[in-house]
Design an enzyme around this catalytic site. Structure first.
Site, PDB file in Angstrom:
ATOM      1  N   THR A  67      83.719  36.945 -58.331  1.00 22.30           N
ATOM      2  CA  THR A  67      83.001  36.853 -57.054  1.00 22.30           C
ATOM      3  C   THR A  67      83.547  37.843 -56.020  1.00 22.30           C
ATOM      4  O   THR A  67      84.735  38.201 -56.061  1.00 22.30           O
ATOM      5  CB  THR A  67      83.145  35.411 -56.497  1.00 22.30           C
ATOM      6  OG1 THR A  67      82.758  35.393 -55.130  1.00 22.30           O
ATOM      7  CG2 THR A  67      84.584  34.893 -56.552  1.00 22.30           C
ATOM      8  N   ASP A  68      82.712  38.222 -55.067  1.00 20.80           N
ATOM      9  CA  ASP A  68      83.171  39.089 -53.974  1.00 20.80           C
ATOM     10  C   ASP A  68      84.183  38.365 -53.083  1.00 20.80           C
ATOM     11  O   ASP A  68      84.880  38.995 -52.292  1.00 20.80           O
ATOM     12  CB  ASP A  68      81.989  39.602 -53.132  1.00 20.80           C
ATOM     13  CG  ASP A  68      81.169  38.503 -52.454  1.00 20.80           C
ATOM     14  OD1 ASP A  68      81.457  37.300 -52.662  1.00 20.80           O
ATOM     15  OD2 ASP A  68      80.225  38.848 -51.706  1.00 20.80           O
ATOM     16  N   GLU A  69      84.258  37.015 -53.214  1.00 23.26           N
ATOM     17  CA  GLU A  69      85.162  36.257 -52.332  1.00 23.26           C
ATOM     18  C   GLU A  69      86.629  36.555 -52.607  1.00 23.26           C
ATOM     19  O   GLU A  69      87.487  36.262 -51.784  1.00 23.26           O
ATOM     20  CB  GLU A  69      84.866  34.750 -52.443  1.00 23.26           C
ATOM     21  CG  GLU A  69      83.439  34.463 -52.051  1.00 23.26           C
ATOM     22  CD  GLU A  69      83.093  32.997 -51.846  1.00 23.26           C
ATOM     23  OE1 GLU A  69      83.968  32.203 -51.498  1.00 23.26           O
ATOM     24  OE2 GLU A  69      81.906  32.680 -52.041  1.00 23.26           O
ATOM     25  N   TYR A 117      89.193  28.099 -53.635  1.00 26.26           N
ATOM     26  CA  TYR A 117      88.223  28.592 -54.635  1.00 26.26           C
ATOM     27  C   TYR A 117      88.432  30.082 -54.887  1.00 26.26           C
ATOM     28  O   TYR A 117      88.604  30.522 -56.030  1.00 26.26           O
ATOM     29  CB  TYR A 117      86.781  28.323 -54.167  1.00 26.26           C
ATOM     30  CG  TYR A 117      85.757  29.180 -54.887  1.00 26.26           C
ATOM     31  CD1 TYR A 117      85.522  29.022 -56.252  1.00 26.26           C
ATOM     32  CD2 TYR A 117      85.024  30.176 -54.216  1.00 26.26           C
ATOM     33  CE1 TYR A 117      84.588  29.823 -56.924  1.00 26.26           C
ATOM     34  CE2 TYR A 117      84.095  30.971 -54.874  1.00 26.26           C
ATOM     35  CZ  TYR A 117      83.876  30.794 -56.236  1.00 26.26           C
ATOM     36  OH  TYR A 117      82.964  31.593 -56.891  1.00 26.26           O
ATOM     37  N   LYS A 121      89.691  32.075 -58.313  1.00 26.62           N
ATOM     38  CA  LYS A 121      88.925  33.139 -58.984  1.00 26.62           C
ATOM     39  C   LYS A 121      89.755  34.421 -59.064  1.00 26.62           C
ATOM     40  O   LYS A 121      89.729  35.123 -60.073  1.00 26.62           O
ATOM     41  CB  LYS A 121      87.614  33.415 -58.233  1.00 26.62           C
ATOM     42  CG  LYS A 121      86.602  32.292 -58.276  1.00 26.62           C
ATOM     43  CD  LYS A 121      86.094  31.971 -59.672  1.00 26.62           C
ATOM     44  CE  LYS A 121      85.256  33.071 -60.284  1.00 26.62           C
ATOM     45  NZ  LYS A 121      84.708  32.674 -61.614  1.00 26.62           N
TER      46      LYS A 121
HETATM   47  P1  NAD Z   1      77.805  26.273 -61.020  1.00 24.95           P
HETATM   48  O1  NAD Z   1      78.785  25.445 -60.281  1.00 24.95           O
HETATM   49  O2  NAD Z   1      76.336  26.085 -60.788  1.00 24.95           O
HETATM   50  O3  NAD Z   1      78.030  26.076 -62.608  1.00 24.95           O
HETATM   51  C1  NAD Z   1      79.276  26.083 -63.199  1.00 24.95           C
HETATM   52  C2  NAD Z   1      79.083  25.652 -64.651  1.00 24.95           C
HETATM   53  O4  NAD Z   1      80.374  25.683 -65.304  1.00 24.95           O
HETATM   54  C3  NAD Z   1      78.555  24.209 -64.799  1.00 24.95           C
HETATM   55  O5  NAD Z   1      77.556  24.159 -65.776  1.00 24.95           O
HETATM   56  C4  NAD Z   1      79.796  23.421 -65.237  1.00 24.95           C
HETATM   57  O6  NAD Z   1      79.479  22.280 -66.023  1.00 24.95           O
HETATM   58  C5  NAD Z   1      80.551  24.482 -66.026  1.00 24.95           C
HETATM   59  N1  NAD Z   1      81.981  24.197 -66.094  1.00 24.95           N
HETATM   60  C6  NAD Z   1      82.828  23.895 -65.075  1.00 24.95           C
HETATM   61  N2  NAD Z   1      84.070  23.681 -65.532  1.00 24.95           N
HETATM   62  C7  NAD Z   1      84.024  23.870 -66.888  1.00 24.95           C
HETATM   63  C8  NAD Z   1      84.990  23.817 -67.915  1.00 24.95           C
HETATM   64  N3  NAD Z   1      86.259  23.501 -67.648  1.00 24.95           N
HETATM   65  N4  NAD Z   1      84.605  24.086 -69.172  1.00 24.95           N
HETATM   66  C9  NAD Z   1      83.315  24.402 -69.447  1.00 24.95           C
HETATM   67  N5  NAD Z   1      82.346  24.454 -68.521  1.00 24.95           N
HETATM   68  C10 NAD Z   1      82.694  24.202 -67.243  1.00 24.95           C
HETATM   69  O7  NAD Z   1      78.237  27.766 -60.780  1.00 24.95           O
HETATM   70  P2  NAD Z   1      77.382  29.087 -60.549  1.00 24.95           P
HETATM   71  O8  NAD Z   1      76.986  29.164 -59.138  1.00 24.95           O
HETATM   72  O9  NAD Z   1      76.362  29.206 -61.619  1.00 24.95           O
HETATM   73  O10 NAD Z   1      78.524  30.188 -60.775  1.00 24.95           O
HETATM   74  C11 NAD Z   1      78.791  30.709 -62.060  1.00 24.95           C
HETATM   75  C12 NAD Z   1      79.906  31.723 -61.970  1.00 24.95           C
HETATM   76  O11 NAD Z   1      79.537  32.762 -61.059  1.00 24.95           O
HETATM   77  C13 NAD Z   1      81.221  31.156 -61.450  1.00 24.95           C
HETATM   78  O12 NAD Z   1      82.269  31.742 -62.163  1.00 24.95           O
HETATM   79  C14 NAD Z   1      81.253  31.575 -59.993  1.00 24.95           C
HETATM   80  O13 NAD Z   1      82.584  31.720 -59.535  1.00 24.95           O
HETATM   81  C15 NAD Z   1      80.529  32.914 -60.065  1.00 24.95           C
HETATM   82  N6  NAD Z   1      79.844  33.312 -58.829  1.00 24.95           N
HETATM   83  C16 NAD Z   1      78.901  32.500 -58.262  1.00 24.95           C
HETATM   84  C17 NAD Z   1      78.231  32.928 -57.121  1.00 24.95           C
HETATM   85  C18 NAD Z   1      77.140  32.091 -56.477  1.00 24.95           C
HETATM   86  O14 NAD Z   1      76.639  32.466 -55.432  1.00 24.95           O
HETATM   87  N7  NAD Z   1      76.731  30.975 -57.073  1.00 24.95           N
HETATM   88  C19 NAD Z   1      78.527  34.171 -56.556  1.00 24.95           C
HETATM   89  C20 NAD Z   1      79.506  34.970 -57.162  1.00 24.95           C
HETATM   90  C21 NAD Z   1      80.142  34.535 -58.300  1.00 24.95           C
HETATM   91  P1  TYD Z   2      78.119  28.482 -49.510  1.00 19.45           P
HETATM   92  O1  TYD Z   2      76.716  28.413 -50.014  1.00 19.45           O
HETATM   93  O2  TYD Z   2      78.993  27.287 -49.648  1.00 19.45           O
HETATM   94  O3  TYD Z   2      78.772  29.756 -50.205  1.00 19.45           O
HETATM   95  P2  TYD Z   2      80.176  30.512 -49.893  1.00 19.45           P
HETATM   96  O4  TYD Z   2      80.963  29.708 -48.931  1.00 19.45           O
HETATM   97  O5  TYD Z   2      80.813  30.523 -51.242  1.00 19.45           O
HETATM   98  O6  TYD Z   2      79.808  31.852 -49.382  1.00 19.45           O
HETATM   99  O7  TYD Z   2      78.081  28.866 -47.977  1.00 19.45           O
HETATM  100  C1  TYD Z   2      77.415  30.039 -47.525  1.00 19.45           C
HETATM  101  C2  TYD Z   2      77.581  30.125 -46.036  1.00 19.45           C
HETATM  102  O8  TYD Z   2      76.908  29.023 -45.420  1.00 19.45           O
HETATM  103  C3  TYD Z   2      79.028  30.006 -45.586  1.00 19.45           C
HETATM  104  O9  TYD Z   2      79.237  30.879 -44.473  1.00 19.45           O
HETATM  105  C4  TYD Z   2      79.187  28.566 -45.144  1.00 19.45           C
HETATM  106  C5  TYD Z   2      77.788  28.223 -44.633  1.00 19.45           C
HETATM  107  N1  TYD Z   2      77.403  26.801 -44.821  1.00 19.45           N
HETATM  108  C6  TYD Z   2      76.952  26.048 -43.718  1.00 19.45           C
HETATM  109  O10 TYD Z   2      76.865  26.537 -42.585  1.00 19.45           O
HETATM  110  N2  TYD Z   2      76.630  24.727 -43.927  1.00 19.45           N
HETATM  111  C7  TYD Z   2      76.726  24.143 -45.162  1.00 19.45           C
HETATM  112  O11 TYD Z   2      76.425  22.921 -45.281  1.00 19.45           O
HETATM  113  C8  TYD Z   2      77.152  24.943 -46.278  1.00 19.45           C
HETATM  114  C9  TYD Z   2      77.275  24.348 -47.656  1.00 19.45           C
HETATM  115  C10 TYD Z   2      77.474  26.277 -46.053  1.00 19.45           C
END
Ligand code: NAD
Ligand code: TYD
Length: 336
Positions: free
Chosen positions: A126-128, A150, A154
């Site tokens: 992630t970019d985070e 988090y 990562k």
């Molecule tokens: P999500 O939370 O929707 O899904 C995570 C999945 O991983 C779930 O299906 C969960 O059951 C599975 N999981 C968790 N722990 C596990 C374990 N110990 N063994 C096997 N499976 C396990 O997440 P997402 O939003 O789809 O994100 C997927 C990946 O992308 C993550 O690595 C996250 O850090 C990265 N990512 C997400 C975002 C975003 O905006 N959602 C952005 C950048 C990077």
């Molecule tokens: P989020 O979707 O949790 O992603 P991330 O924190 O990983 O970027 O949050 C996106 C942005 O929205 C973040 O600046 C926090 C804000 N946010 C709210 O203002 N209210 C909320 O209830 C949530 C979940 C996020």
């Protein structure tokens, strides 16, 4: 060719499995997922009977289960690891499962990659991990300065991947994407939480002054980037993936309210800020653009389509939302 997708029952993983099955006829996909609160096999009901798809319930922290699944891949096998604990607010309440899955689990997968001489391991990050930036953008050589548990978990995972690459020659690549949005996203993250709250006529909890900036990427555009890096990315390299859509949270909230024909004055509930809340994320995507990738979806179209999807798929989020509300209520109460 066999591809193991760890975390394939989550938001991005399930969209990626669908993307691969619809774009490649020869690939067999094994979905390996623990089915935590965020994992949902209903994300994949449309493809569950596809003969090229199979599911294994398993934990990436369990070496025996991982070993067994990875041994099914063969030497040309590929692994993409989406499995992680992913919600910043949950990591603030309790960080243990984040360190366990995102760091230790990554190491377990890498050990199996080593042992079975897997052709390529793509680690989804992630970019985070770069932390917050007021001006300009991070490139892949920028330092890692994660600010939430988090993001730190990562970053730990990324460093373990790097070390296995350097020390053991594991053929790994990393992608670091910005915030994704689209269908099947668990309604704890900003966009699906706000859409589903408003569809249920509940106010939306906007943290702080609402001016934090994220760069929004439509999930299918992330899938096409991951696919490209899996095929053409250079071993040992990191690739940033961003949507080029930097928006303040307040702006996104207003667009959702406008689309649903609701008055911003009535439906936004300003709440106390998230501790350690990163102000702005921004990544320089020049490197993946050199490979030929461009996001295809405009933010305006993507957000409209996402709102429609949640409108039309209430049965998908209704039950999940009840469980999620308990976490959200206790989180908000603790912050008052
Ligand atoms: P999500 O939370 O929707 O899904 C995570 C999945 O991983 C779930 O299906 C969960 O059951 C599975 N999981 C968790 N722990 C596990 C374990 N110990 N063994 C096997 N499976 C396990 O997440 P997402 O939003 O789809 O994100 C997927 C990946 O992308 C993550 O690595 C996250 O850090 C990265 N990512 C997400 C975002 C975003 O905006 N959602 C952005 C950048 C990077
Ligand atoms: P989020 O979707 O949790 O992603 P991330 O924190 O990983 O970027 O949050 C996106 C942005 O929205 C973040 O600046 C926090 C804000 N946010 C709210 O203002 N209210 C909320 O209830 C949530 C979940 C996020």
């Amino acid at each position: 060719m066999r591809l193991l997708v760890a975390g394939g029952a989550g938001f991005i993983g399930s969209n990626f499995i669908r993307y691969i099955l619809s774009n490649y006829s020869e690939v067999e996909v094994i979905n390996f997922d623990k089915l935590t609160y965020a994992g949902n096999l209903e994300n994949l009901t449309d493809i569950e009977h596809d003969p090229r798809y199979s599911f294994i319930k398993g934990d990436i922290c369990d070496p025996k289960a991982v070993e067994k699944a990875v041994s099914r891949l063969g030497a040309k096998g590929l692994i993409v690891n989406f499995a992680a604990e992913t919600h910043v607010d949950r990591s603030i309440v309790s960080a243990g499962s984040f360190i366990q899955t995102d760091v230790f689990g990554t190491m377990v997968l890498l050990e199996a990659v080593r042992k079975h001489k897997i052709a390529r391991y793509l680690h989804i990050s992630t970019d985070e991990v770069y932390g917050s930036v007021e001006r300009g953008s991070f490139n892949e050589r920028s330092g890692l300065e994660p600010n939430s548990p988090y993001a730190a978990s990562k970053a730990g995972g990324d460093l373990i991947v790097r070390s296995y690459c350097k020390t053991y020659g594991v053929p790994a690549v990393i992608t670091r994407s910005s915030n994704n949005y689209g269908p099947y996203q668990y309604p704890e993250k900003l966009i699906p939480l706000f859409i589903t709250n408003l569809l249920e006529k509940k106010k939306v909890p906007l943290y702080g002054d609402g001016k934090n900036v994220r760069d929004w990427l439509y999930v299918e555009d992330n899938c096409s980037a991951i696919d490209l890096v899996l095929r053409e990315g250079e071993i040992g390299e990191v690739y940033n993936i961003g949507g080029g859509n930097e928006r303040q949270n307040l702006e996104i909230t207003r667009i959702i309210l406008e689309t649903l024909d609701l008055d911003p004055k009535k439906w936004i509930e300003p709440v106390k800020d998230r501790p350690g809340h990163d102000r702005r994320y921004s990544v320089d995507c020049g490197k993946i653009k050199k490979l030929g990738w461009r996001p295809a979806k405009s933010f305006e179209d993507g957000l409209k389509e996402t709102i429609s999807w949640y409108r039309e798929n209430r049965s998908w989020w209704k039950n999940t939302k009840k469980k999620q509300s308990e976490f959200k209520m206790s989180w908000l109460e603790a912050r008052h």
